[in-house]
Design an enzyme around this catalytic site. Sequence first.
Site, mmCIF file in Angstrom:
data_model
loop_
_atom_site.group_PDB
_atom_site.id
_atom_site.type_symbol
_atom_site.label_atom_id
_atom_site.label_comp_id
_atom_site.label_asym_id
_atom_site.label_seq_id
_atom_site.Cartn_x
_atom_site.Cartn_y
_atom_site.Cartn_z
ATOM 1 N N THR A 157 64.922 150.776 118.002
ATOM 2 C CA THR A 157 63.885 149.774 117.811
ATOM 3 C C THR A 157 63.582 149.068 119.124
ATOM 4 O OG1 THR A 157 64.839 149.409 115.634
ATOM 5 C CG2 THR A 157 63.224 147.812 116.390
ATOM 6 N N SER B 223 70.846 158.951 108.186
ATOM 7 C CA SER B 223 71.319 158.295 106.968
ATOM 8 C C SER B 223 72.848 158.304 106.913
ATOM 9 C CB SER B 223 70.750 159.010 105.730
ATOM 10 O OG SER B 223 69.345 158.875 105.688
ATOM 11 N N GLU C 244 65.063 151.863 107.849
ATOM 12 C CA GLU C 244 66.096 151.021 107.244
ATOM 13 C C GLU C 244 66.577 151.571 105.903
ATOM 14 O OE1 GLU C 244 66.253 146.894 107.805
ATOM 15 O OE2 GLU C 244 64.612 146.849 109.247
ATOM 16 N N THR D 168 66.104 155.530 103.804
ATOM 17 C CA THR D 168 65.058 156.268 103.105
ATOM 18 C C THR D 168 65.028 155.907 101.625
ATOM 19 O OG1 THR D 168 66.542 158.098 102.594
ATOM 20 C CG2 THR D 168 65.343 158.227 104.693
ATOM 21 N N ARG E 46 29.747 148.956 97.917
ATOM 22 C CA ARG E 46 29.326 150.352 98.045
ATOM 23 C C ARG E 46 28.644 150.795 96.752
ATOM 24 N NH1 ARG E 46 27.500 154.633 100.957
ATOM 25 N NH2 ARG E 46 28.451 156.609 100.313
ATOM 26 N N GLY F 226 34.824 159.530 102.151
ATOM 27 C CA GLY F 226 34.817 160.061 103.514
ATOM 28 C C GLY F 226 35.001 158.986 104.567
#
Length: 359
Positions: A160, A134, A339, A341, A244, A316
Amino acid sequence: MDDSLYFTEQHHHVREMVRDFSRTHIAPVAAELDRTSTFPWENIKAMGELGLLGVPWGEELGGAGMDQLSYYITIHEMAKVDASHALTISAHTNLGTSPIVEFGTEEQKRRYVPLLASGQVLGGFGLTEPGAGSDAGSTATTAVDRGDHYVINGSKIFITHAGVGEVFVATARTEPGNGNKGITSFIVTKDTVDLDKCGKLGKPGYGFINFLKTLDAGRIGIAALSLGIAEGAYEQALHYAGVRKQFGRPIASFQAVSFQLADMALEIEAGTHLLYHAAWLKQNGKPFKKEAAMAKLFCSELAMRTTTQAVQIFGGYGYTTEYPVERMMRDAKVCEIGEGTSEIQRIVIGRQILGELVD
């Protein structure tokens, strides 16, 4: 969100194209690529052919000739399916290519951008060092001018596309001392690229200023990535909660679950406006530093909250690789770090709203 607030018909076409590609080519292989840590070269080639690796760059530079909003739509839509593919576009376009487009000479643009924009090579960014994260002003890597070339010495980490990229923008100190001044940007290529290995990018000593501008724009991209992850997890959780059953009825009918889904939908709507407001400001040449930081901060933390809630709704099953929400939760965390924090974003916002009152 009413799409007409920000999007034209062309933007809708871009979104549909990216959506179709993501669901057809990426969704079937995303889990296996993640499990084996395999870089998706086949998909990257296809993305290059579609113009997705050069969305905002002009056709004269080998790009797709579209606008900034189209670029952020691309990242947003692809991240709903897989963050890794979306991040490849974001890092390649903003971190690897945009500094050359914004600060490079005409010769550098002609030499490098067509290769990058067409996807023939991938670009990357070398900023962070072991002692300068940073605090990028503490860059210790040096570059010494030897007349017709520079000699760069130092160590970078978290570069990167380090393993797969070919053309990189890196920073090094051209003047001794600490602090923001004296840092210069360079284009550095691997030996596998038939180009000059090193070239100064922009004015000497302007590297710190230039990479801050690059990161300001990149934060909108990370906001798009984050929002896509959040929206993808929400869609998965919404569908699952409807099918579900527990205690004889869908779990979506229970207030505890419906409230979680309601919160997700609310925050995604808010994040969408923050993202595309910042994108609109950038596209129209207006100041966007504060808005980019706000969008990045809100959307990245939203991605973490939403994916965690999605895993909870799956119970689960959400903790297993049978469903994609556990991968989305893992992917979301980097958005709060990369990019800038979350803490850095709050510093940026504080300085923008308080001015001289903040040191």
